[in-house]
Design a protein around this motif. Structure first.
Motif, short mmCIF file in Angstrom:
data_model
loop_
_atom_site.label_atom_id
_atom_site.label_comp_id
_atom_site.label_asym_id
_atom_site.label_seq_id
_atom_site.Cartn_x
_atom_site.Cartn_y
_atom_site.Cartn_z
N ASN A 1 6.03 7.29 -0.44
CA ASN A 1 5.62 6.27 0.53
C ASN A 1 5.22 4.99 -0.18
OD1 ASN A 1 3.93 9.02 1.92
ND2 ASN A 1 5.79 8.16 2.80
N LEU A 2 4.67 5.14 -1.37
CA LEU A 2 4.00 4.03 -2.04
C LEU A 2 4.37 4.00 -3.52
CD1 LEU A 2 1.70 1.85 -1.76
CD2 LEU A 2 0.11 3.66 -2.39
N GLU A 3 4.60 2.79 -4.03
CA GLU A 3 4.83 2.61 -5.46
C GLU A 3 3.69 1.81 -6.05
OE1 GLU A 3 8.17 0.92 -8.63
OE2 GLU A 3 8.44 0.63 -6.47
N ILE A 4 3.14 2.31 -7.13
CA ILE A 4 2.08 1.60 -7.85
C ILE A 4 2.68 1.00 -9.11
CG2 ILE A 4 -0.19 1.79 -8.95
CD1 ILE A 4 -0.22 2.39 -5.97
N PHE A 5 2.52 -0.31 -9.28
CA PHE A 5 3.08 -1.01 -10.43
C PHE A 5 1.96 -1.41 -11.39
CE2 PHE A 5 4.18 -4.95 -12.60
CZ PHE A 5 5.38 -4.62 -13.18
N ILE A 6 2.12 -1.06 -12.65
CA ILE A 6 1.12 -1.42 -13.68
C ILE A 6 1.83 -2.17 -14.80
CG2 ILE A 6 -0.53 -0.54 -15.37
CD1 ILE A 6 -1.00 1.84 -13.64
N SER B 1 -4.69 -0.53 2.89
CA SER B 1 -4.81 -0.83 4.32
C SER B 1 -4.03 -2.10 4.68
CB SER B 1 -6.29 -0.98 4.69
OG SER B 1 -6.43 -1.34 6.04
N THR B 2 -4.14 -3.12 3.85
CA THR B 2 -3.39 -4.37 4.08
C THR B 2 -1.89 -4.11 4.01
OG1 THR B 2 -5.18 -5.65 3.09
CG2 THR B 2 -3.03 -6.72 3.25
N TRP B 3 -1.48 -3.32 3.04
CA TRP B 3 -0.07 -2.98 2.87
C TRP B 3 0.47 -2.26 4.11
CZ3 TRP B 3 1.76 2.19 2.15
CH2 TRP B 3 3.10 2.30 1.81
N LYS B 4 -0.29 -1.28 4.63
CA LYS B 4 0.12 -0.56 5.83
C LYS B 4 0.24 -1.49 7.03
CE LYS B 4 -1.64 4.12 4.94
NZ LYS B 4 -2.63 5.13 5.37
N ASN B 5 -0.74 -2.36 7.19
CA ASN B 5 -0.74 -3.29 8.32
C ASN B 5 0.48 -4.22 8.28
OD1 ASN B 5 -3.10 -2.22 9.35
ND2 ASN B 5 -4.42 -3.72 8.31
N LEU B 6 0.81 -4.70 7.07
CA LEU B 6 1.96 -5.58 6.93
C LEU B 6 3.25 -4.87 7.33
CD1 LEU B 6 1.32 -7.40 3.53
CD2 LEU B 6 1.59 -8.49 5.74
N LEU B 7 3.43 -3.64 6.84
CA LEU B 7 4.66 -2.92 7.13
C LEU B 7 4.74 -2.48 8.58
CD1 LEU B 7 5.18 -0.73 3.93
CD2 LEU B 7 5.97 -3.03 4.44
N ASN C 1 2.00 11.78 9.88
CA ASN C 1 1.31 10.50 9.77
C ASN C 1 -0.07 10.65 9.16
OD1 ASN C 1 3.42 9.09 10.88
ND2 ASN C 1 2.68 9.33 12.99
N GLN C 2 -0.67 11.83 9.37
CA GLN C 2 -2.03 12.04 8.87
C GLN C 2 -2.05 12.59 7.46
OE1 GLN C 2 -3.82 14.57 11.82
NE2 GLN C 2 -3.71 13.04 13.44
N ASN C 3 -0.87 12.98 6.96
CA ASN C 3 -0.83 13.54 5.60
C ASN C 3 -1.20 12.49 4.57
OD1 ASN C 3 -0.15 16.11 6.26
ND2 ASN C 3 2.05 15.86 5.91
N ASP C 4 -1.63 12.95 3.40
CA ASP C 4 -1.95 12.03 2.31
C ASP C 4 -0.70 11.29 1.88
OD1 ASP C 4 -4.18 14.47 0.86
OD2 ASP C 4 -4.59 12.88 2.30
N LEU D 1 7.60 -9.25 -5.33
CA LEU D 1 6.36 -9.68 -4.69
C LEU D 1 5.43 -8.48 -4.59
CD1 LEU D 1 5.11 -12.19 -3.28
CD2 LEU D 1 5.98 -11.26 -1.14
N PHE D 2 4.18 -8.67 -5.00
CA PHE D 2 3.21 -7.58 -5.03
C PHE D 2 1.94 -7.96 -4.30
CE2 PHE D 2 5.79 -7.33 -8.83
CZ PHE D 2 6.08 -5.99 -8.98
N LEU D 3 1.30 -6.94 -3.72
CA LEU D 3 -0.09 -7.07 -3.30
C LEU D 3 -0.94 -6.74 -4.52
CD1 LEU D 3 -0.13 -5.36 0.19
CD2 LEU D 3 -0.79 -7.71 -0.28
#
Length: 463
Positions: free
Chosen positions: A206-211, A68-74, A159-162, A28-30
């Motif tokens: 923190n994040l995986e980008i799928f292409i 932002s949506t992804w962060k809010n969901l988690l 938390n503030q890091n990139d 499932l992907f955003l």
């Protein structure tokens, strides 16, 4: 709802717990981007790389909105988890407060001990030792508070890091002949670092980008869950892909009170998926292999379904069941290169046909070769191979989604979907004995393709 080969795009207001229950979805992907495929036929390699970079640079706002949506969901999901952890794991501040209280108690006790020894010591010496002891405790408290503040500051800084990220890329078709997935991933990663200042981390991002780039579309998204939905928590040992197994059970249209048989059950994945979704049914699994049945038994125990599914060690060509006693048969007809069966597909289908009652349903997973021979009415002369031979195939995608309008509400990409073959294909498939073809769906098992075929028994076979 919009669907193309291997993917379904939909919107939904459902929460993460509901989305975890999608049974035919591999992952499932955003959705960040969905556009036409890259043109690789008449342009230079440099221009293609530029087009890949523009997936990021042309609309950075859509990236930030999706992140932002992804962060809010988690975060929302994590808050729910914390509610259940509070009893076992007290909050950090509470633990720290208890440490400070214990230190103060220790200080008081030590001062009392000094006071009791006051009569045996000169007054000045007692006073000096008291001040020294108090000063030592005060310093220790200050040091502890400073350490606690440093921990809090470090956590805030973290938390503030990139964001850290990695890129997972899949290329097929014309683009795969020009670039490797690693090249596309590298170009995309560099563009993300330049555009947003994120840091690459291939091991624990923190994040995986799928292409996914092919001849039909270019899609970019973020996996909502780290573990694919196809990896069921209730399956201890994986056999047939759970998404394929669920799709087969769904096509069988199981009703409460039915007698459902898998005469080549292997590790029992089809029966597990069916019993989880349609519990008020009598399920029987049969297999000739000891090791497969032991694995199936372990799976049933782990899933809590030992009392729901009965296992038999018998041959598929000699089932100990009366004729016309079974309502539904669902089975993965084995194929591969590791093991061999002595009986061909015609003998297997004849026994299935015998035990199935009139108007009963059979749903089979067939290799392309088996499907072609059934379609042409030819008897297979080559040996088949048993279940388990294609269990290690990478992420299959089903190519036509069941119940197309069922889910609504955040853009998501589902990597498994159904695609029916043409009606002309069905028309060319002659009836096999009393079995008449009803539906046929081509599916991908990763390195090979297969067909989910549905048959209905229209009259007695006379056996």
């Amino acid at each position: 709802v919009d669907y193309i080969s291997g993917k379904v795009f939909f919107t939904t207001c459902s929460n993460l717990n509901m989305l975890r229950k999608l049974k035919s979805a591999e992952r499932l992907f955003l959705l960040i981007k969905k556009q036409f495929p890259l043109n690789v036929s008449s342009v230079s390699k440099g221009k293609i790389l530029n087009e890949i970079q523009r997936l990021i640079t042309d609309d950075p706002e859509s990236w930030l909105n999706t992140i932002s949506t992804w962060k809010n969901l988690l975060e929302h999901d994590a808050k729910k988890d914390k509610l259940f952890q509070r009893a076992d794991n007290p909050p950090k501040r509470k633990v720290e407060a208890n440490d400070i209280i214990n230190a103060k108690k220790l200080k008081t006790e030590q001062l009392q001990m000094l006071q009791e020894n006051k009569e045996c010591q000169p007054e000045k010496q007692i006073e000096e030792e008291t001040w020294e002891q108090g000063d030592f405790l005060t310093k220790r408290e200050k040091s502890k508070e400073a350490l606690q503040n440093d921990v809090v500051k470090a956590a805030d800084a973290q938390n503030q890091n990139d964001l850290t990220f990695r890129v997972s890329c899949r290329c097929s078709g014309a683009i795969a002949k020009t670039f490797t997935a690693q090249e596309v991933g590298r170009v995309t990663g560099i563009a993300l670092m330049k555009q947003f200042g994120w840091k690459a981390d291939l091991r624990n991002p923190n994040l995986e980008i799928f292409i996914h780039l092919n001849d039909i579309y270019s899609v970019v998204g973020i996996p909502v869950f780290r573990v694919p939905l196809a990896s069921r928590v209730y399956v201890r040992t994986a056999g047939l892909r759970s998404t394929i197994a669920w799709a087969m059970a769904s096509l069988a249209e199981i009703q409460a009170g039915a007698f459902v048989l898998d005469p080549m059950c292997g590790l029992g994945t089809i029966l597990l998926e069916a019993a989880k979704e349609w519990p008020d049914v009598y399920y029987v699994g049969a297999d000739v292999s000891d090791s497969q049945l032991l694995g199936a038994c372990d799976n049933l125990k782990a899933a809590g379904l030992k009392d729901k599914i009965e296992l038999l060690q018998v041959s598929v060509t000699d089932l100990p069941l009366p004729s016309e006693s079974v309502d539904i048969i669902i089975s993965d007809i084995p194929f591969g290169k590791k093991f061999k069966l002595e009986k061909d597909i015609k003998s297997i289908l004849q026994e299935m046909e015998r035990v199935l009652h009139i108007s009963g349903t059979i749903v089979l997973l067939l290799s392309e070769e088996h499907h072609r021979r059934l379609k042409d009415g030819e008897q297979s002369s080559s040996p088949l191979n048993p279940r388990g031979s294609h269990t290690d195939e990478p992420e299959p995608g089903v190519k036509k989604r069941l119940n197309p309008g069922e889910k609504t509400g955040i853009s998501e990409t589902v990597s498994s979907s159904f695609e029916a073959t043409s009606q002309e294909c069905l028309d060319r498939m002659p009836p096999f004995g009393s079995l008449v073809p009803v539906e046929c769906h081509k599916v991908s098992l990763g390195r090979t393709d297969a067909f989910i075929c549905k048959y209905r028994k229209l009259h007695s076979s006379g056996l």
